[in-house]
Write an enzyme that holds these catalytic residues in place. Structure first.
Site, PDB file in Angstrom:
ATOM      1  N   ASP A 135      -5.425  -1.050   7.107  1.00 46.94           N
ATOM      2  CA  ASP A 135      -5.216   0.394   7.193  1.00 46.94           C
ATOM      3  C   ASP A 135      -5.209   1.105   5.840  1.00 46.94           C
ATOM      4  OD1 ASP A 135      -4.880   2.698   8.678  1.00 46.94           O
ATOM      5  OD2 ASP A 135      -2.702   2.631   8.567  1.00 46.94           O
ATOM      6  N   CYS A 195      -2.315   9.737  29.178  1.00 53.14           N
ATOM      7  CA  CYS A 195      -2.192   9.931  27.732  1.00 53.14           C
ATOM      8  C   CYS A 195      -2.712  11.291  27.305  1.00 53.14           C
ATOM      9  CB  CYS A 195      -2.927   8.817  26.985  1.00 53.14           C
ATOM     10  SG  CYS A 195      -4.696   8.707  27.330  1.00 53.14           S
ATOM     11  N   SER A 217       1.153  13.455  14.916  1.00 49.65           N
ATOM     12  CA  SER A 217       1.144  12.434  13.866  1.00 49.65           C
ATOM     13  C   SER A 217       0.467  12.971  12.610  1.00 49.65           C
ATOM     14  CB  SER A 217       0.437  11.174  14.360  1.00 49.65           C
ATOM     15  OG  SER A 217       1.238  10.485  15.292  1.00 49.65           O
ATOM     16  N   ASP A 243       4.787   9.322  19.802  1.00 52.47           N
ATOM     17  CA  ASP A 243       4.486   8.158  20.630  1.00 52.47           C
ATOM     18  C   ASP A 243       4.114   8.500  22.067  1.00 52.47           C
ATOM     19  OD1 ASP A 243       4.929   6.141  18.699  1.00 52.47           O
ATOM     20  OD2 ASP A 243       7.088   6.307  18.986  1.00 52.47           O
TER      21      ASP A 243
END
Length: 380
Positions: A135, A195, A217, A243
């Site tokens: 990452d 989602c 985020s 989340d």
């Protein structure tokens, strides 16, 4: 058994002994379509301020260009499944909601150390050269993991696995060894859109497409300046990441137990907003030492805390909002003023504004908006 398959089996056995939940192998050239989608996404500006996405887009779109000598990519998943419902804290407005992945130690460090151990083992066992990535390099881990059969990219663009749910960190080992690739993961989302529907800020313009500029985020971690005023009320008490889209995935019923190294720490689980609102720079660095939260710095962190306080509806947090509205950092002050404007009655905010000695244009604009109870787009 073919020698290549024998080595792959040995790699999987060693990876699981090191704590990884899943492992798969793919080719560096297996994600050409993902590269094309990335270029279109950046061209549309949906990456926001993440300039690093565009700066090294050629490497990110083509893993083979990142290291031409690589013949195989080993993708590994590390589970961080939460022990409790991460959505429960959203009903506790005086508490801060911190993304599950950031409640423990920094995964960059823990995953990379074990990737290096696995890589050294591989060199000793079979030779070749390796490079490891977690990452921090221009590597599209999620498409590569899907190509390696670890899972598939769900409609929220995150990796999902039938036998592991949605809670994964991903790491990659590029190697000059020619390993047999695994079959790519098949999409099992079906007609489900939980989602997409749960997203507080409508950050998904379409399935499998994320507009980062609206993602909480991104707003709480990547965005360096003021959070757009029209999005602040939608963030609730989420101060670091979000989340929601992960937590509602029905495949989480098969989620694996978390690696023990990611157990939540008390100070980063769901801290009281009043406690973290008063952190100075030294206190911030002490509380979040070893946590990924430290990466955004005190200013952005308290900016996010101020938004959560403004959304709390709690008069008991007015002193905390007032403290933030007087902070030395204008970014913190601006959002502290916004919080005061949400918590104080009109006559009180007018008195506060009249008494404020402010010269920073961004903060002055927040005072004006707080007094007028309007939210012009110029703020963000």
């Amino acid at each position: 058994m073919d020698p290549g398959d024998t080595l792959k089996h040995a790699i999987e056995t060693e990876a699981r002994a090191l704590g990884f939940a899943a492992v798969g192998v793919t080719r560096p050239d297996a994600v050409a379509q993902a590269g094309a989608r990335l270029r279109a996404w950046v061209a549309d500006g949906q990456h926001g301020e993440m300039g690093w996405m565009a700066d090294r887009i050629d490497w990110r779109a083509d893993p083979g260009a990142l290291w031409p000598a690589a013949r195989s990519v080993i993708m590994l998943a590390d589970a961080y499944t939460p022990a409790a419902d991460p959505m429960a804290v959203l009903d506790r407005p005086r508490r801060a909601a911190i993304s599950v992945y950031a409640q423990g130690v920094d995964y960059h460090d823990t995953v990379k150390k074990r990737l290096k151990r696995l890589g050294r083992w591989l060199i000793e066992r079979a030779g070749g050269e390796i490079k490891v990535f977690v990452d921090t390099a221009p590597v599209m881990e999620k498409p590569l993991a899907a190509a390696a059969g670890v899972g598939w990219q769900g409609k929220h663009t995150n990796l999902v696995a039938r036998d592991g749910g949605s809670w994964f960190f991903l790491g990659a080992i590029f190697t000059t060894l020619d390993l047999p690739p695994d079959a790519p993961g098949r999409d099992h989302c079906g007609a489900c859109r939980r989602c997409l529907d749960i997203c507080p800020t409508d950050a998904f313009p379409a399935p499998y497409r994320l507009d980062a500029r609206r993602c909480i985020s991104y707003l709480t971690i990547e965005l360096k300046g003021p959070i757009p005023r029209e999005l602040r009320p939608l963030m609730g008490n989420r101060i670091y990441g979000c989340d929601d889209c992960l937590a509602v995935c029905p495949w989480n019923k098969f989620a694996l137990a978390a690696n023990a190294v990611y157990r939540a720490r008390p100070e980063t689980g769901s801290p009281r907003l009043a406690d973290i609102a008063c952190l100075d720079d030294a206190g911030f660095r002490e509380v979040f030492a070893g946590s990924p939260i430290k990466r955004i710095g005190r200013g952005r962190f308290l900016r996010n805390v101020a938004v959560a306080i403004g959304n709390s509806g709690e008069p008991r947090l007015i002193p905390s909002a007032r403290r933030l509205a007087r902070d030395a950092d204008p970014l913190v002050r601006a959002h502290g003023v916004w919080a005061l404007g949400r918590l104080l009655p009109p006559e009180a905010i007018e008195a506060e504004a009249a008494a404020a000695e402010e010269a920073d244009p961004m903060v002055l604009d927040e005072w004006t908006a707080a007094v007028s109870r309007q939210a012009p787009s110029a703020a963000g």
